[in-house]
Design a protein around this motif. Structure first.
Motif, PDB file in Angstrom:
ATOM      1  N   ILE A  86     -20.620   9.180  42.199  1.00  0.00           N
ATOM      2  CA  ILE A  86     -20.968   9.490  40.673  1.00  0.00           C
ATOM      3  C   ILE A  86     -20.125  10.399  39.829  1.00  0.00           C
ATOM      4  O   ILE A  86     -20.415  10.713  38.842  1.00  0.00           O
ATOM      5  CB  ILE A  86     -22.592  10.238  40.476  1.00  0.00           C
ATOM      6  CG1 ILE A  86     -22.671  11.555  41.438  1.00  0.00           C
ATOM      7  CG2 ILE A  86     -23.699   9.048  41.308  1.00  0.00           C
ATOM      8  CD1 ILE A  86     -24.144  12.154  41.348  1.00  0.00           C
ATOM      9  N   GLY A  87     -19.135  10.760  40.464  1.00  0.00           N
ATOM     10  CA  GLY A  87     -18.111  11.710  39.771  1.00  0.00           C
ATOM     11  C   GLY A  87     -18.813  13.118  39.844  1.00  0.00           C
ATOM     12  O   GLY A  87     -19.772  13.440  40.246  1.00  0.00           O
ATOM     13  N   VAL A  88     -17.960  14.118  39.219  1.00  0.00           N
ATOM     14  CA  VAL A  88     -18.211  15.327  39.178  1.00  0.00           C
ATOM     15  C   VAL A  88     -19.218  15.671  37.995  1.00  0.00           C
ATOM     16  O   VAL A  88     -18.918  15.214  36.650  1.00  0.00           O
ATOM     17  CB  VAL A  88     -16.860  16.215  38.808  1.00  0.00           C
ATOM     18  CG1 VAL A  88     -17.158  17.732  38.461  1.00  0.00           C
ATOM     19  CG2 VAL A  88     -16.128  16.217  40.207  1.00  0.00           C
ATOM     20  N   GLN A  89     -20.272  16.188  37.931  1.00  0.00           N
ATOM     21  CA  GLN A  89     -21.280  16.144  37.045  1.00  0.00           C
ATOM     22  C   GLN A  89     -21.211  17.455  36.227  1.00  0.00           C
ATOM     23  O   GLN A  89     -21.798  17.400  35.011  1.00  0.00           O
ATOM     24  CB  GLN A  89     -22.794  16.158  37.813  1.00  0.00           C
ATOM     25  CG  GLN A  89     -22.843  14.787  38.529  1.00  0.00           C
ATOM     26  CD  GLN A  89     -23.007  13.808  37.585  1.00  0.00           C
ATOM     27  OE1 GLN A  89     -23.885  13.513  36.796  1.00  0.00           O
ATOM     28  NE2 GLN A  89     -22.164  12.627  37.927  1.00  0.00           N
ATOM     29  N   GLN A  90     -20.596  18.439  36.608  1.00  0.00           N
ATOM     30  CA  GLN A  90     -20.502  19.477  35.811  1.00  0.00           C
ATOM     31  C   GLN A  90     -19.181  20.073  35.790  1.00  0.00           C
ATOM     32  O   GLN A  90     -18.332  20.223  37.006  1.00  0.00           O
ATOM     33  CB  GLN A  90     -21.412  20.873  36.292  1.00  0.00           C
ATOM     34  CG  GLN A  90     -21.149  22.232  35.407  1.00  0.00           C
ATOM     35  CD  GLN A  90     -22.096  23.251  35.787  1.00  0.00           C
ATOM     36  OE1 GLN A  90     -23.028  22.945  37.146  1.00  0.00           O
ATOM     37  NE2 GLN A  90     -22.077  24.286  35.305  1.00  0.00           N
ATOM     38  N   ALA A  91     -18.462  20.166  34.459  1.00  0.00           N
ATOM     39  CA  ALA A  91     -17.000  20.585  34.520  1.00  0.00           C
ATOM     40  C   ALA A  91     -16.736  21.869  34.979  1.00  0.00           C
ATOM     41  O   ALA A  91     -17.745  22.724  35.080  1.00  0.00           O
ATOM     42  CB  ALA A  91     -16.791  20.596  32.933  1.00  0.00           C
ATOM     43  N   ILE A  92     -15.640  21.893  35.523  1.00  0.00           N
ATOM     44  CA  ILE A  92     -15.248  23.345  36.144  1.00  0.00           C
ATOM     45  C   ILE A  92     -14.455  24.101  34.816  1.00  0.00           C
ATOM     46  O   ILE A  92     -14.285  23.470  33.808  1.00  0.00           O
ATOM     47  CB  ILE A  92     -13.812  23.178  37.268  1.00  0.00           C
ATOM     48  CG1 ILE A  92     -12.776  22.482  36.654  1.00  0.00           C
ATOM     49  CG2 ILE A  92     -14.455  22.366  38.452  1.00  0.00           C
ATOM     50  CD1 ILE A  92     -11.488  22.393  37.616  1.00  0.00           C
ATOM     51  N   THR A  93     -14.293  25.260  35.031  1.00  0.00           N
ATOM     52  CA  THR A  93     -13.672  26.202  34.304  1.00  0.00           C
ATOM     53  C   THR A  93     -11.973  26.396  34.349  1.00  0.00           C
ATOM     54  O   THR A  93     -12.157  27.308  35.736  1.00  0.00           O
ATOM     55  CB  THR A  93     -14.514  27.379  33.786  1.00  0.00           C
ATOM     56  OG1 THR A  93     -15.730  26.811  33.582  1.00  0.00           O
ATOM     57  CG2 THR A  93     -13.842  28.124  32.541  1.00  0.00           C
ATOM     58  N   VAL A  94     -11.148  26.360  33.587  1.00  0.00           N
ATOM     59  CA  VAL A  94      -9.777  26.743  34.032  1.00  0.00           C
ATOM     60  C   VAL A  94      -9.223  27.268  32.744  1.00  0.00           C
ATOM     61  O   VAL A  94      -9.774  27.342  31.763  1.00  0.00           O
ATOM     62  CB  VAL A  94      -9.013  25.551  34.222  1.00  0.00           C
ATOM     63  CG1 VAL A  94      -9.769  24.914  35.537  1.00  0.00           C
ATOM     64  CG2 VAL A  94      -9.171  24.511  33.167  1.00  0.00           C
ATOM     65  N   ARG A  95      -8.089  28.156  33.011  1.00  0.00           N
ATOM     66  CA  ARG A  95      -7.448  28.688  32.063  1.00  0.00           C
ATOM     67  C   ARG A  95      -5.980  28.145  31.994  1.00  0.00           C
ATOM     68  O   ARG A  95      -5.416  27.750  33.050  1.00  0.00           O
ATOM     69  CB  ARG A  95      -7.174  30.326  32.005  1.00  0.00           C
ATOM     70  CG  ARG A  95      -6.612  30.670  33.641  1.00  0.00           C
ATOM     71  CD  ARG A  95      -6.538  32.235  33.479  1.00  0.00           C
ATOM     72  NE  ARG A  95      -5.889  32.898  34.363  1.00  0.00           N
ATOM     73  CZ  ARG A  95      -4.720  33.205  34.342  1.00  0.00           C
ATOM     74  NH1 ARG A  95      -3.834  33.146  33.322  1.00  0.00           N
ATOM     75  NH2 ARG A  95      -3.902  33.912  35.263  1.00  0.00           N
ATOM     76  N   TYR A  96      -5.404  27.854  30.714  1.00  0.00           N
ATOM     77  CA  TYR A  96      -4.156  27.220  30.623  1.00  0.00           C
ATOM     78  C   TYR A  96      -3.229  28.382  31.042  1.00  0.00           C
ATOM     79  O   TYR A  96      -3.135  29.520  30.453  1.00  0.00           O
ATOM     80  CB  TYR A  96      -4.027  26.796  29.127  1.00  0.00           C
ATOM     81  CG  TYR A  96      -2.490  26.193  28.968  1.00  0.00           C
ATOM     82  CD1 TYR A  96      -2.010  25.001  29.325  1.00  0.00           C
ATOM     83  CD2 TYR A  96      -1.874  27.064  28.238  1.00  0.00           C
ATOM     84  CE1 TYR A  96      -0.885  24.364  29.089  1.00  0.00           C
ATOM     85  CE2 TYR A  96      -0.465  26.475  28.045  1.00  0.00           C
ATOM     86  CZ  TYR A  96       0.007  25.060  28.693  1.00  0.00           C
ATOM     87  OH  TYR A  96       1.201  24.554  28.469  1.00  0.00           O
ATOM     88  N   ILE A  97      -2.083  27.881  31.910  1.00  0.00           N
ATOM     89  CA  ILE A  97      -1.205  28.734  32.219  1.00  0.00           C
ATOM     90  C   ILE A  97       0.305  28.558  31.184  1.00  0.00           C
ATOM     91  O   ILE A  97       0.682  29.045  30.572  1.00  0.00           O
ATOM     92  CB  ILE A  97      -0.776  28.727  33.976  1.00  0.00           C
ATOM     93  CG1 ILE A  97      -2.162  28.935  34.621  1.00  0.00           C
ATOM     94  CG2 ILE A  97       0.423  29.659  33.994  1.00  0.00           C
ATOM     95  CD1 ILE A  97      -1.835  28.945  35.920  1.00  0.00           C
ATOM     96  N   SER A  98       0.866  27.428  31.677  1.00  0.00           N
ATOM     97  CA  SER A  98       2.169  27.045  30.921  1.00  0.00           C
ATOM     98  C   SER A  98       2.383  25.506  31.607  1.00  0.00           C
ATOM     99  O   SER A  98       2.210  25.121  32.643  1.00  0.00           O
ATOM    100  CB  SER A  98       3.109  27.899  31.146  1.00  0.00           C
ATOM    101  OG  SER A  98       3.789  27.943  32.295  1.00  0.00           O
ATOM    102  N   ARG A  99       3.129  24.836  30.714  1.00  0.00           N
ATOM    103  CA  ARG A  99       3.705  23.615  31.282  1.00  0.00           C
ATOM    104  C   ARG A  99       2.790  22.685  31.940  1.00  0.00           C
ATOM    105  O   ARG A  99       3.066  22.072  32.943  1.00  0.00           O
ATOM    106  CB  ARG A  99       5.193  23.845  32.061  1.00  0.00           C
ATOM    107  CG  ARG A  99       6.202  24.433  31.377  1.00  0.00           C
ATOM    108  CD  ARG A  99       7.352  24.875  32.310  1.00  0.00           C
ATOM    109  NE  ARG A  99       8.218  25.756  31.814  1.00  0.00           N
ATOM    110  CZ  ARG A  99       9.596  26.186  32.165  1.00  0.00           C
ATOM    111  NH1 ARG A  99       9.674  25.771  33.532  1.00  0.00           N
ATOM    112  NH2 ARG A  99      10.132  26.922  31.456  1.00  0.00           N
ATOM    113  N   GLY A 100       1.505  22.438  31.495  1.00  0.00           N
ATOM    114  CA  GLY A 100       0.726  21.387  31.737  1.00  0.00           C
ATOM    115  C   GLY A 100      -0.035  21.952  33.056  1.00  0.00           C
ATOM    116  O   GLY A 100      -0.570  21.183  33.689  1.00  0.00           O
TER     117      GLY A 100
END
Length: 388
Positions: A86-100
């Motif tokens: 069924i896939g991931v039901q709740q999004a994880i939380t991340v922070r952008y670092i750099s270069r994708g």
């Protein structure tokens, strides 16, 4: 004229500088800008700048400083199987670092399971402008609070996380306020850091209840190991018995410390049938009068306890009587049914307290049996002799 005025003003300032030499060299004036750069208070609005994206799993990396360290492989596989379906039901939380590239703030378990499931992407709430991550107080607090809210952390992980917040300069009370827990909860978890590695491992593996681990943390490292050996062999009838054992050991340790000696439990638990005076070293130093008083008091107490058999027979008789006959006999008696019931209830309460006190006495005897009181210098000498 403006330039001239500015020059004159500069000269006046230069002329006054020697008079306020101390003020001109104040370190605070130079450090203020640095503080703004190090602790980005203005970054709070940037934290609100979040976007929901679907990111490549491989573009995300874990935070090495995040508070959660242990992941149950069996449960991780169960989550991976669910994600396949069924896939991931709740999004994880991340922070952008750099270069994708992105670093996890919360949701490492879902990210690990996604990798195990072999999926290519994962939904993620991306936070921009959050610098430093868990290396900063705010970032680490956010990560701890998130994991606590999901009940994802083990007691020892909580303890280490709280200690790191303390290392940032917070008090236990401040930690409690930031993460939304009571001070008592935070303090109890911090106590677990006093556990020796073997007891910590037992706690991690679920062989030792966290409440009992707290009691074990109150005794010395050497005695923690001896306690764990007894617990592992099943030598405590209940958890409460084990807690009382640790409490008694702690009292013995404190008493020994007041005499500048160490209280050390024997490696092996003594024979429970052992009932002699050798477990009470203070008796060896008692004079004849003291010994005679102890023997006299002992015989008198044992005699009184022996007479309880008569009370037990009376209670047993009442317990076996027909209720209608009991009502007939006591209704017209002094005190009636309610009065006599109150007397028996009082006996029951006293008997319960006496039984509890005897349980504590049994614990005291168990703790003392086979234990030693060792002078620190004697222990050091013994250790050196063994090493040679």
């Amino acid at each position: 004229m403006t330039a001239t005025t500015a020059t004159a003003t500069a000269k006046k300032a230069t002329g006054k500088a020697p008079a306020k030499k101390g003020a001109a060299k104040k370190p605070a004036a130079r450090k203020a800008p640095a503080k703004k750069a190090a602790a980005p208070a203005p970054a709070a609005p940037a934290e609100l700048k979040t976007t929901l994206k679907v990111l490549p799993v491989e573009s995300i990396e874990r935070d090495e400083n995040q508070p959660r360290e242990i992941f149950d492989e069996e449960k991780l596989q169960e989550l991976a199987d669910s994600i396949k379906e069924i896939g991931v039901q709740q999004a994880i939380t991340v922070r952008y670092i750099s270069r994708g590239k992105y670093r996890i703030i919360s949701g490492e378990r879902r990210w690990r399971a996604s990798r195990k499931a072999g999926v290519a992407t994962i939904p993620a709430m991306v936070m921009h402008g959050l610098e430093g991550g868990s290396e900063t107080l705010e970032g680490f607090t956010r990560s701890v609070a998130e994991n606590l809210s999901r009940a994802d952390m083990s007691p020892l992980e909580e303890a280490r996380a709280f200690q790191k917040l303390v290392d940032f300069g917070l008090t236990a009370e401040e930690v409690a306020k930031r993460i939304g827990k009571s001070w008592n909860h935070v303090d109890n978890r911090l106590q677990l850091l006093k556990l020796v590695p073997a007891v910590q491992e037992a706690l991690i593996k679920g062989h030792l209840p966290v409440g009992l681990a707290w009691y074990a943390a109150q005794i010395s490292p050497a005695n923690q190991n001896a306690f764990l050996a007894r617990w592992s062999r099943g030598q405590f009838a209940t958890i409460r018995d084990a807690e009382q054992f640790c409490q008694r050991v702690r009292l013995e340790e404190q008493d020994a410390a007041s005499q500048s000696v160490m209280f050390v439990l024997a490696e092996d638990a003594p024979d429970p049938s052992r009932t002699d005076d050798s477990m009470f070293p203070e008796l060896a130093e008692a004079d004849i009068d003291r010994r005679e008083r102890i023997i006299s008091d002992r015989n008198r107490l044992v005699g009184k306890i022996g007479r309880l058999g008569a009370a037990g027979e009376i209670l047993q008789e009442i317990a076996n009587m027909d209720p209608d006959e009991l009502a007939l006999l006591l209704s017209g008696a002094h005190g009636g049914i309610s009065g006599n019931r109150m007397r028996i209830d009082h006996l029951r309460q006293v008997a319960t307290k006496a039984s509890q006190n005897l349980a504590k006495a049994a614990t005291a005897a168990t703790v003392r049996a086979g234990a030693l009181r060792v002078a620190p210098d004697m222990e050091a000498t013994t250790t050196e002799a063994d090493a040679s």
